[in-house]
Design a protein around this motif. Structure first.
Motif, short mmCIF file in Angstrom:
data_model
loop_
_atom_site.label_atom_id
_atom_site.label_comp_id
_atom_site.label_asym_id
_atom_site.label_seq_id
_atom_site.Cartn_x
_atom_site.Cartn_y
_atom_site.Cartn_z
N LYS A 50 45.10 25.62 48.72
CA LYS A 50 44.23 26.95 48.70
C LYS A 50 45.13 28.27 49.68
N SER A 67 37.92 29.36 35.39
CA SER A 67 37.25 28.38 36.60
C SER A 67 38.67 26.90 36.43
N PHE A 68 39.80 27.09 37.46
CA PHE A 68 40.39 25.87 37.84
C PHE A 68 40.19 24.38 38.02
N HIS A 74 42.67 23.68 33.30
CA HIS A 74 42.57 24.42 32.42
C HIS A 74 41.98 24.09 31.29
N GLY A 95 49.13 31.67 38.65
CA GLY A 95 48.41 31.14 36.74
C GLY A 95 49.18 30.80 36.23
N ASP A 151 45.43 37.83 39.67
CA ASP A 151 46.08 36.44 40.23
C ASP A 151 47.64 35.80 39.20
N THR A 164 42.35 34.77 34.99
CA THR A 164 42.40 34.82 36.66
C THR A 164 41.35 34.51 36.73
N ARG A 165 41.82 33.27 38.41
CA ARG A 165 40.91 32.76 38.98
C ARG A 165 40.65 33.73 40.42
N TYR A 166 41.14 35.08 40.39
CA TYR A 166 40.59 35.82 41.99
C TYR A 166 39.84 37.12 41.11
N GLY A 184 35.25 33.84 38.09
CA GLY A 184 36.98 32.68 38.16
C GLY A 184 36.82 31.98 39.00
N GLY A 185 37.26 30.68 39.69
CA GLY A 185 37.39 29.98 41.02
C GLY A 185 38.11 29.33 40.32
N VAL A 186 38.58 28.23 41.87
CA VAL A 186 39.23 27.44 41.92
C VAL A 186 37.88 26.47 42.35
#
Ligand code: GDD
Ligand code: MN
Length: 259
Positions: free
Chosen positions: A161, A229-230, A123, A184, A181, A145-147, A151-153
């Motif tokens: 994933k 962004s994770f 994080h 998270g 998310d 939120t990654r979604y 946001g993203g991974v």
């Protein structure tokens, strides 16, 4: 690229931020650690830097579960460096799970807002985004939120994933919690809201995050979201194993049956 981004938004003066975040506001960051010796100094430094630059009142609570790698010694050194009013150590004897680590840490928190995040640098510290969002809509919870949006991974393999998407997808279908998310764990809560939610929560491990958001919706708390962004950890390894996946599914079905 990054420096351009920074230049585009005018630097915020300390005063301006203090107006946005009244003096009485205090942020307690809960950092659960299990074998995070390499990561802890950096994450703490980044947090201290970002809070002090924006003139925000804070404390960082480290909840170490008897890490065999000596994370606790590192935490003690950090406390000496930054002071015991800023760094609080609330260790436990052994690894008792992520969910209960937050509960344990929260009991010692003196802030009116609580920020929960991982200690492994996944994080990236933009805690500022969280309190700005909170002020913007006066939200009870702000969830990273990654979604959604930007946001993203980054750095996860396909298996990981699929696990994360799968957990979110199943929960969305079964419980319709209305947040993007659910698993998270970069979030900000009003302290009294977190206390209320914890009272209702039954899970102990990773499934805790999902249950918290589902319960929040039931209790009609407002949730703001910020894209994050994770980035997968560089040092050490994830503690998410098969057991956690099984307990996630159990937790999900329990919630489905009881709510
Ligand atoms: N005190 C304590 N006790 N800390 C723990 C324990 C525990 O039993 N288990 C994990 N931690 C700490 C880690 O040291 C780290 O700071 C944080 O909790 C997250 O653990 P990771 O092992 O790095 O989790 P992850 O990267 O696999 O999973 C992340 O993403 C998931 C969502 O996809 C976390 O953010 C999860 O909470 C999240 O559900
Ligand atoms: Mn991690």
């Amino acid at each position: 690229m990054a420096s351009l981004e920074v230049r585009r938004s005018p630097p915020r003066s300390r005063r301006e931020l203090e107006v946005r975040s009244p003096r009485r506001d205090r942020y307690s960051v809960l950092l659960p650690t299990y074998n995070e010796r390499e990561n802890l100094p950096l994450i703490v430094w980044l947090l201290v830097k970002s809070f002090s630059e924006s003139g925000i009142n804070y404390e960082i609570i480290i909840i170490d579960d008897g890490s065999p790698d000596g994370t606790r010694d590192v935490a003690e050194q950090l406390q000496e460096i930054y002071g015991s009013d800023r760094i609080l150590l609330k260790p436990r004897e052994k690894k008792l799970g992520l969910g209960t680590a937050y509960i344990h840490g929260m009991k010692h928190a003196t802030g009116n807002y609580i920020i929960i995040m991982d200690a492994d640098l996944s994080h990236h510290v933009s805690a500022n985004l969280f309190y700005r969002k909170q002020k913007e809509g006066n939200f009870d919870i702000v969830s990273g939120t990654r979604y959604k949006g930007s946001g993203g991974v980054y750095g996860w393999d396909l298996k990981r994933k699929i696990i994360s998407r799968g957990a979110n997808f199943l929960t969305q279908i079964l419980l319709r919690p209305g947040a993007s998310d659910l698993t998270g764990s970069f979030r900000l809560y009003r302290k009294e809201v977190l206390e209320k939610l914890i009272e209702k929560c039954v899970s102990k491990g990773y499934v805790f995050q999902m249950e918290m958001i589902v319960r929040a919706r039931q209790l009609n708390y407002t949730i703001g979201e910020v894209p994050i962004s994770f980035v997968d950890r560089v040092y050490g390894e994830s503690k998410l194993g098969g057991n956690e996946i099984v307990s996630f599914l159990k937790g999900l079905l329990t919630l489905f049956a009881t709510t």
